[in-house]
Design a protein around this motif. Structure first.
Motif, PDB file in Angstrom:
ATOM      1  N   PRO B 132       0.807  -1.227   0.000  1.00  0.00           N
ATOM      2  CA  PRO B 132       0.000   0.000   0.000  1.00  0.00           C
ATOM      3  C   PRO B 132       0.839   1.275   0.000  1.00  0.00           C
ATOM      4  CG  PRO B 132      -0.197  -1.195   2.100  1.00  0.00           C
ATOM      5  CD  PRO B 132       0.591  -2.061   1.192  1.00  0.00           C
ATOM      6  N   GLN B 133       2.086   1.174   0.453  1.00  0.00           N
ATOM      7  CA  GLN B 133       2.913   2.385   0.544  1.00  0.00           C
ATOM      8  C   GLN B 133       3.767   2.600  -0.709  1.00  0.00           C
ATOM      9  OE1 GLN B 133       2.027   3.945   3.111  1.00  0.00           O
ATOM     10  NE2 GLN B 133       1.093   2.217   4.189  1.00  0.00           N
ATOM     11  N   ARG B 139       0.624  -1.212  -4.688  1.00  0.00           N
ATOM     12  CA  ARG B 139       0.353  -2.484  -5.364  1.00  0.00           C
ATOM     13  C   ARG B 139      -0.806  -3.179  -4.654  1.00  0.00           C
ATOM     14  NH1 ARG B 139       4.764  -7.290  -6.023  1.00  0.00           N
ATOM     15  NH2 ARG B 139       4.182  -7.852  -3.897  1.00  0.00           N
ATOM     16  N   ALA B 140      -1.722  -3.712  -5.462  1.00  0.00           N
ATOM     17  CA  ALA B 140      -2.835  -4.484  -4.910  1.00  0.00           C
ATOM     18  C   ALA B 140      -2.331  -5.846  -4.460  1.00  0.00           C
ATOM     19  CB  ALA B 140      -3.923  -4.652  -5.971  1.00  0.00           C
ATOM     20  N   ASP B 141      -3.132  -6.540  -3.676  1.00  0.00           N
ATOM     21  CA  ASP B 141      -2.861  -7.934  -3.295  1.00  0.00           C
ATOM     22  C   ASP B 141      -3.234  -8.822  -4.487  1.00  0.00           C
ATOM     23  OD1 ASP B 141      -2.708  -9.936  -0.732  1.00  0.00           O
ATOM     24  OD2 ASP B 141      -4.273 -10.579  -2.121  1.00  0.00           O
ATOM     25  N   LEU B 142      -2.270  -9.591  -4.960  1.00  0.00           N
ATOM     26  CA  LEU B 142      -2.505 -10.432  -6.142  1.00  0.00           C
ATOM     27  C   LEU B 142      -2.259 -11.886  -5.777  1.00  0.00           C
ATOM     28  CD1 LEU B 142      -0.547  -8.267  -8.748  1.00  0.00           C
ATOM     29  CD2 LEU B 142      -3.032  -8.438  -8.540  1.00  0.00           C
TER      30      LEU B 142
END
Lengths: 524, 524
Positions: B132-133, B139-142
């Protein structure tokens, strides 16, 4: 670097023997110098023969050597500096910030595959040791790895002149796999292509690799691409573009004496499901986010959200009103090419002309400019009218009002294959999401929650793919490290003497590469 | 169990609505009761619709449930006891020991996939956690996993009535992947097929899985298979058989509105390279081993060694003489079907009729009997005459005399794709082997050293595949645990709430499945 308007065949600049053409600046509406020269079929043949001849030597390079190659390409692209950005801006109408971001993405992509090579297990090494005492029959020593399929034809995409073009994801993953690459440059950005191709060629030369590892073929018209896909040396195809273009290459590849795989990323309307609790709670914020995603890059993303589904009622009405307001206030933007702008205008007009479709936003289009458009229809009309499922490439979307969740699920089931499907949900939507999820898994390569599908992370867990017609091969992704699997095939070595085995399969494993021994992972 | 001569559509015995036919005993030369009834296109449709409807529920089963299913099928097949072996003997002319061995192999194959499911990492789980930083963009959770492609059509092969038929490798790997299976029974062993299908159906029922998970469609003639491959619910095809049959299914699959992958294992002549030092030292032993491999199962293996290459000279002459002596003394054997025997006889006659081919061994053929045949020609003739590369399915081989190692390499380069390539070598042949190896890697799925290609181990490191025309898709194997990848595609979940994620992708990993986190393997 002075643009020559030439092909690069096995590293050598060569003037194309075919017709000449020039790039077009869609912002200024004028052609740009210099002239480029389409290659002839004989020049296509030369590039492919060189690629075939380079294959064995190239794939014999170490993982570290190919990682160095990819990093050198990234460095050389950065070294092109502002000249690359300015040429790309002129050829595509894309703004500087976008192209600088795309350049960073392109370099990160090259580095991702370099990292994958340095980690070492990309080739899925497996060892099933001999069992000489086994009854009734002994087992031989079996060792397995993935190798490159052979020379790969890559087609540059108009909408990503760097990240899905000459040194984009297809080229990076093919080179990582040890496959020589022959690029058909997109005729909309030939100068950008030439600059990047020089960066690749310099890296190939600097790494002491055979020159046939990379060629760039400029050309306008589809016959060059068709000749490339027909060439017997070519063993796989990477393409990003239209459904018509992709299916045409698929047909050519299937009709070869030796059919080859085509990885074409073609067509997707990227449905966005607004589940009831989320829609009721956040219609205005969803509308703002949607409008921003729809108009990003003048809607010219494969993952553009072209279809929005919600339950009919006041919350959907308010979403539509807010989205229409946001979109109505957006300026038209310059599209990539005159052809794309004309096709977009035709698509928008066709939607507007449907009697069961109401127009919420429509903006005037002139020349290469494309403005946002928003339409609305009922689910029954969508289910009955096949053309409403067609992609309109650009900032246009269709909102579908469903009577209930069952109808929403039927619409989902009715969809063709997609690159993405998006769920907007609150905790109260958990059951509805759970019911939709199995359908979406069958339909799409990536399922996005509470976000928008534009923005495709270059990562290990990314899937930029999906069932036909999103791609020609729903087993594949063209973004992320799994993209390398498109260009690999397995070879088993039975009782091969250690000195003849590839290093990754020898008993000694000094690099501690993860391998499967009798199916179980070990670094032993 | 009394044979009913019926189809099993979603677990229900149904009399086929088409023509009736009977099995044929090639040993006795007579038809066998009972009559079987070909299904109609409408019955094909019923099976496919049921398979499509069962897909979501079936793929939602746990890995352990599907492992149990596969083990139950294996148990049920063993429980069929001698009835299965005797029916298979009557329908194929294969001897008891071979069929008992094949039954064991079939059960081992089912258990291999059960083990793969229990290990858990077959679905290549990947997690790239959110950042998130991260600047400029978070970046999203993938999260990534492989899922089944959908219902799979499986075509039974004539030459492996158990291991490549109703519950063979294609079915085992498709079921493991969570794909329902619709089997087109081979018309040469309909009774064997029905018995095994009952074993599968009982296991599906016993595991409480939806009945559409498995159907058996008897039929004679190609129209049933064509209708099956055209059906929109079918998402992939597994086939083992002739080149004509395989390419016909490939064309049908490519012409669908939604093209689908076809995994056809078709045609291979499995070249055996006798390198000079090995040939000089061991010509008689090599000849004995070769003759045994060639005549095993009356030569009716996909991996039968149909081409032998050596350097012209006394050692090759002595190899030929010893092989001719061994083969000349072999009795003719009963081939699987009258059609295969007739085709074999035509192939042998065509070779014998070539002016540049000399006949070393030729035996008379009558009815379903096929005897060994051995021919010899020079490399120049082989390179000039395309038909000398055609597979002759049965115990026939062609010895090619090469002037030198360069010519041997040119012959290797000239070959089409193969399932296997074999090197016989001594230490003194190391350089020659090294020079051939890159060519063989490009041409074949498996490279055998100092052995013979018949005998395909069911293991993790096996490749039973190879470039076209060995298979329709050189990226695949139809034997070994990697065969599951034919029926899988990737899905990425972006920011999906934990309860909606498949268990293998949730944060908690109680089963300690190997997953990739930011690309690195971990059981965390």
């Amino acid at each position: 670097m002075k643009l020559l308007g030439q092909a690069l065949i096995g590293g050598q600049p060569v003037r194309g023997a075919g017709d000449s053409f020039r790039a077009f600046d869609p912002q200024r509406g004028e052609h740009i110098e210099p002239p480029f020269h389409s290659v002839s079929e004989e020049q296509v043949n030369q590039a492919c023969v060189l690629a075939g001849a380079a294959f064995d030597a190239f794939r014999a390079s170490s993982d570290a050597q190919r990682a160095t190659l990819l990093e050198a390409i990234a460095g050389n692209i950065l070294d092109l500096g502002d000249e690359l950005i300015e040429r790309a801006m002129a050829e595509t109408g894309l703004p500087r910030a976008r192209l600088e971001g795309e350049r960073a993405r392109t370099c990160n992509q090259l580095k991702l595959f370099a990292g994958l090579l340095r980690e070492g297990s990309w080739c899925d090494p497996r060892i099933d040791p001999a069992m000489p005492q086994r009854a009734p029959l002994p087992r031989a020593d079996l060792r397995y790895r993935l190798i490159g399929v052979g020379p790969v034809a890559v087609f540059g995409a108009s909408n990503f002149p760097l990240a899905f073009s000459v040194a984009g994801g297809d080229t990076a993953s093919a080179l990582a796999a040890g496959c020589p690459v022959v690029v058909k440059a997109h005729s909309a950005h030939p100068g950008t292509s030439e600059l990047v191709a020089h960066a690749v060629v310099a890296a190939v030369q600097g790494c002491g690799l055979p020159p046939g590892v990379f060629s760039l073929l400029p050309g306008s018209g589809s016959h060059i691409g068709q000749a490339l896909v027909r060439h017997p040396a070519i063993q796989a195809v990477g393409f990003t573009g239209s459904r018509a273009g992709g299916t045409s290459l698929m047909a050519t590849a299937a009709a070869r004496r030796q059919p080859i795989p085509v990885y074409a990323e073609m067509s997707s309307i990227n449905p966005v499901f607004l589940l009831p609790a989320a829609l009721a709670a956040r219609h205005d914020a969803l509308a703002a986010g949607f409008a921003a995603s729809l108009t990003l890059g003048v809607g010219q993303f494969c993952t553009n959200p072209g279809l929005v589904l919600g339950l009919e009622g006041p919350a959907l009405d308010r979403f539509c009103a807010a989205a229409a307001q946001a979109l109505g206030g957006s300026a038209a933007g310059t599209m990539l090419t005159a052809g794309i702008a004309a096709s977009y205008q035709r698509g928008v007009q066709a939607l507007a002309a449907q009697s069961e479709v109401s127009t919420l936003v429509s903006t005037a289009h002139t020349g290469c400019q494309g403005g946002p458009a928003l339409f609305r229809a009922g689910a029954a009309s969508f289910l009955a009218q096949e053309s409403l499922s067609d992609e309109v490439f650009g900032p246009a979307a269709l909102v579908i009002a469903c009577r209930d969740l069952d109808e929403m699920r039927r619409v989902a089931e009715h969809l063709e294959g997609q690159l993405t499907a998006t769920l907007h949900m609150n905790d109260a939507d958990m059951d509805a999401a759970q019911a939709l999820l199995p359908v979406l898994e069958r339909k799409a390569g990536r399922i996005v929650t509470n976000g928008f599908p534009t923005g495709v992370e270059v990562a290990h867990a990314m899937v930029h793919g999906g069932p036909f017609p999103a791609t020609s091969d729903g087993r594949s992704t063209s973004v992320g490290s799994a993209a390398i699997h498109r260009f690999l095939r397995a070879v088993c070595y039975q009782d091969l003497p250690q000195p003849l085995l590839p290093p990754v399969l020898r008993d000694a494993n000094p690099a501690k590469v993860w391998r499967r021994r009798d199916g179980l992972l070990t670094q032993e």
